[in-house]
Design a protein around this motif. Structure first.
Motif, mmCIF file in Angstrom:
data_model
loop_
_atom_site.group_PDB
_atom_site.id
_atom_site.type_symbol
_atom_site.label_atom_id
_atom_site.label_comp_id
_atom_site.label_asym_id
_atom_site.label_seq_id
_atom_site.Cartn_x
_atom_site.Cartn_y
_atom_site.Cartn_z
ATOM 1 N N ARG A 1 -1.180 8.066 -0.535
ATOM 2 C CA ARG A 1 -0.189 7.506 -1.447
ATOM 3 C C ARG A 1 0.823 8.586 -1.781
ATOM 4 N NH1 ARG A 1 -0.976 4.525 -7.267
ATOM 5 N NH2 ARG A 1 -1.359 6.645 -7.965
ATOM 6 N N ALA B 1 3.616 0.800 2.935
ATOM 7 C CA ALA B 1 3.445 -0.348 2.051
ATOM 8 C C ALA B 1 3.795 0.020 0.619
ATOM 9 C CB ALA B 1 1.993 -0.840 2.120
ATOM 10 N N LEU B 2 4.342 -0.938 -0.103
ATOM 11 C CA LEU B 2 4.623 -0.756 -1.520
ATOM 12 C C LEU B 2 3.319 -0.855 -2.307
ATOM 13 C CD1 LEU B 2 7.733 -3.104 -1.893
ATOM 14 C CD2 LEU B 2 7.698 -0.650 -1.351
ATOM 15 N N ASP B 3 3.195 -0.071 -3.351
ATOM 16 C CA ASP B 3 2.044 -0.144 -4.254
ATOM 17 C C ASP B 3 2.362 -1.215 -5.305
ATOM 18 O OD1 ASP B 3 0.346 0.413 -6.587
ATOM 19 O OD2 ASP B 3 -0.215 2.244 -5.518
ATOM 20 N N ARG B 4 1.511 -2.209 -5.422
ATOM 21 C CA ARG B 4 1.759 -3.318 -6.358
ATOM 22 C C ARG B 4 1.727 -2.873 -7.818
ATOM 23 N NH1 ARG B 4 1.684 -8.574 -4.756
ATOM 24 N NH2 ARG B 4 1.058 -8.968 -2.618
ATOM 25 N N GLU B 5 1.000 -1.802 -8.135
ATOM 26 C CA GLU B 5 0.813 -1.410 -9.529
ATOM 27 C C GLU B 5 1.663 -0.225 -9.980
ATOM 28 O OE1 GLU B 5 -3.355 -1.013 -10.315
ATOM 29 O OE2 GLU B 5 -3.787 -2.979 -9.463
ATOM 30 N N HIS B 6 2.196 0.533 -9.044
ATOM 31 C CA HIS B 6 2.975 1.726 -9.389
ATOM 32 C C HIS B 6 4.376 1.568 -8.791
ATOM 33 C CE1 HIS B 6 4.349 5.805 -9.801
ATOM 34 N NE2 HIS B 6 3.168 6.262 -10.177
ATOM 35 N N PRO B 7 5.396 1.435 -9.616
ATOM 36 C CA PRO B 7 6.742 1.135 -9.114
ATOM 37 C C PRO B 7 7.386 2.240 -8.282
ATOM 38 C CG PRO B 7 6.833 1.619 -11.458
ATOM 39 C CD PRO B 7 5.369 1.552 -11.084
ATOM 40 N N TRP C 1 2.250 3.579 -0.024
ATOM 41 C CA TRP C 1 1.055 3.914 0.759
ATOM 42 C C TRP C 1 1.479 4.057 2.212
ATOM 43 C CZ3 TRP C 1 -3.672 5.080 -1.041
ATOM 44 C CH2 TRP C 1 -3.954 4.753 -2.356
#
Length: 100
Positions: free
Chosen positions: A7, A38-44, A48
């Protein structure tokens, strides 16, 4: 086979800029079987990166490619940090040859 999952944290508000820099370096990398950002759904501000290579040597050699060096130079100032980095040994999955 050699794999990396990690990450990357962009400077606040710079995730899209970091994503663009990373996407620009993923053209032809000899030995790279898969490179997924990939975008992290929880951290803007987090991305990843999941990589699968035919060998650790191919991964290391990729760091010398001109387009990868340029992406590193562009991305470095907007990277706030890295966390959750692990090395793996891929053994199968969609699009991967079975490791021997």
């Amino acid at each position: 086979m050699y794999g990396l999952i990690g990450r990357m944290i962009a400077a606040p508000g710079k995730r899209d800029e970091l994503l663009a820099a990373l996407n620009g370096s993923t053209g032809h990398m000899p030995g790279c079987l898969s490179y997924v950002i990939a975008l992290d759904r929880e951290h803007p501000d987090a991305l990843w990166v999941t990589e699968v290579w035919d060998s650790a040597e191919s991964h290391k050699a990729s760091l010398s490619l001109p387009e990868v060096r340029a992406a590193i130079t562009k991305a470095r100032p907007i990277i706030a940090g890295f966390d959750n980095r692990v090395e793996t040994i891929p053994v199968g999955g969609v699009g991967l040859a079975k490791a021997t």
